[in-house]
Design a protein around this motif. Sequence first.
Motif, short mmCIF file in Angstrom:
data_model
loop_
_atom_site.label_atom_id
_atom_site.label_comp_id
_atom_site.label_asym_id
_atom_site.label_seq_id
_atom_site.Cartn_x
_atom_site.Cartn_y
_atom_site.Cartn_z
N LYS A 48 0.87 -1.18 0.00
CA LYS A 48 0.00 0.00 0.00
C LYS A 48 0.90 1.23 0.00
N ASP A 49 0.60 2.17 -0.87
CA ASP A 49 1.37 3.41 -0.96
C ASP A 49 2.87 3.15 -1.11
N GLY A 50 3.23 2.13 -1.87
CA GLY A 50 4.63 1.83 -2.13
C GLY A 50 5.37 1.18 -0.98
N GLN A 51 4.66 0.75 0.07
CA GLN A 51 5.29 0.13 1.23
C GLN A 51 4.69 -1.25 1.46
N ILE A 52 5.44 -2.11 2.12
CA ILE A 52 4.89 -3.41 2.51
C ILE A 52 3.85 -3.16 3.59
N TYR A 53 2.64 -3.64 3.35
CA TYR A 53 1.50 -3.44 4.25
C TYR A 53 1.35 -4.66 5.16
N THR A 54 1.26 -5.85 4.57
CA THR A 54 1.16 -7.08 5.36
C THR A 54 1.99 -8.18 4.72
N ILE A 55 2.43 -9.08 5.56
CA ILE A 55 3.06 -10.32 5.11
C ILE A 55 2.32 -11.44 5.82
N ASP A 56 1.65 -12.25 5.05
CA ASP A 56 0.88 -13.37 5.59
C ASP A 56 1.63 -14.66 5.27
N VAL A 57 2.25 -15.24 6.30
CA VAL A 57 2.99 -16.49 6.13
C VAL A 57 2.04 -17.61 6.56
N TYR A 58 1.34 -18.18 5.58
CA TYR A 58 0.29 -19.15 5.89
C TYR A 58 0.77 -20.61 5.84
N ASP A 59 1.98 -20.83 5.38
CA ASP A 59 2.54 -22.18 5.40
C ASP A 59 3.28 -22.39 6.73
N PRO A 60 2.85 -23.36 7.54
CA PRO A 60 3.47 -23.56 8.86
C PRO A 60 4.97 -23.82 8.80
N GLU A 61 5.44 -24.55 7.79
CA GLU A 61 6.88 -24.82 7.68
C GLU A 61 7.67 -23.55 7.38
N LEU A 62 7.14 -22.71 6.50
CA LEU A 62 7.79 -21.44 6.20
C LEU A 62 7.76 -20.53 7.43
N ALA A 63 6.66 -20.52 8.15
CA ALA A 63 6.56 -19.72 9.38
C ALA A 63 7.58 -20.18 10.41
N LYS A 64 7.77 -21.48 10.50
CA LYS A 64 8.77 -22.02 11.44
C LYS A 64 10.17 -21.55 11.06
N ARG A 65 10.50 -21.61 9.77
CA ARG A 65 11.81 -21.13 9.31
C ARG A 65 11.96 -19.64 9.58
N PHE A 66 10.88 -18.88 9.37
CA PHE A 66 10.94 -17.44 9.63
C PHE A 66 11.24 -17.18 11.10
N ARG A 67 10.56 -17.90 12.00
CA ARG A 67 10.80 -17.73 13.43
C ARG A 67 12.26 -18.03 13.79
N GLU A 68 12.79 -19.09 13.20
CA GLU A 68 14.16 -19.51 13.52
C GLU A 68 15.21 -18.55 12.96
N GLU A 69 14.97 -18.04 11.74
CA GLU A 69 15.99 -17.24 11.07
C GLU A 69 15.64 -15.76 10.96
N MET A 70 14.36 -15.41 11.19
CA MET A 70 13.87 -14.05 10.99
C MET A 70 14.20 -13.55 9.60
N VAL A 71 14.08 -14.44 8.62
CA VAL A 71 14.35 -14.11 7.21
C VAL A 71 13.28 -14.78 6.37
N LEU A 72 12.79 -14.07 5.37
CA LEU A 72 11.87 -14.66 4.40
C LEU A 72 12.62 -14.83 3.08
N VAL A 73 12.56 -16.01 2.53
CA VAL A 73 13.20 -16.30 1.26
C VAL A 73 12.11 -16.75 0.30
N LEU A 74 11.99 -16.06 -0.83
CA LEU A 74 10.99 -16.43 -1.84
C LEU A 74 11.65 -17.26 -2.92
#
Length: 74
Positions: A48-74
């Motif tokens: 929204k307005d050129g900025q990240i508004y929300t990030i919805d991590v709906y895959d539990p395995e990806l969410a687990k990796r995010f918690r462990e590493e605090m990094v999102l990899v696409l």
Amino acid sequence: MELLLKIPLEDYEIKEYPDTGTILIVRKGMKGEPDYSIEGEGMVIEFKDGQIYTIDVYDPELAKRFREEMVLVL
């Protein structure tokens, strides 16, 4: 393809849902509908307005990796 996404998390509220294993990250103070979104494997990023508004991590395995590493990899 790998994309390293770096955002200052202090600007966001992180909501974790232990019952589903998912994470929703929402920019503080933003309201309304997003302008557009992109979908990756297991997640959606809304803008929204050129900025990240929300990030919805709906895959539990990806969410687990995010918690462990605090990094999102696409």
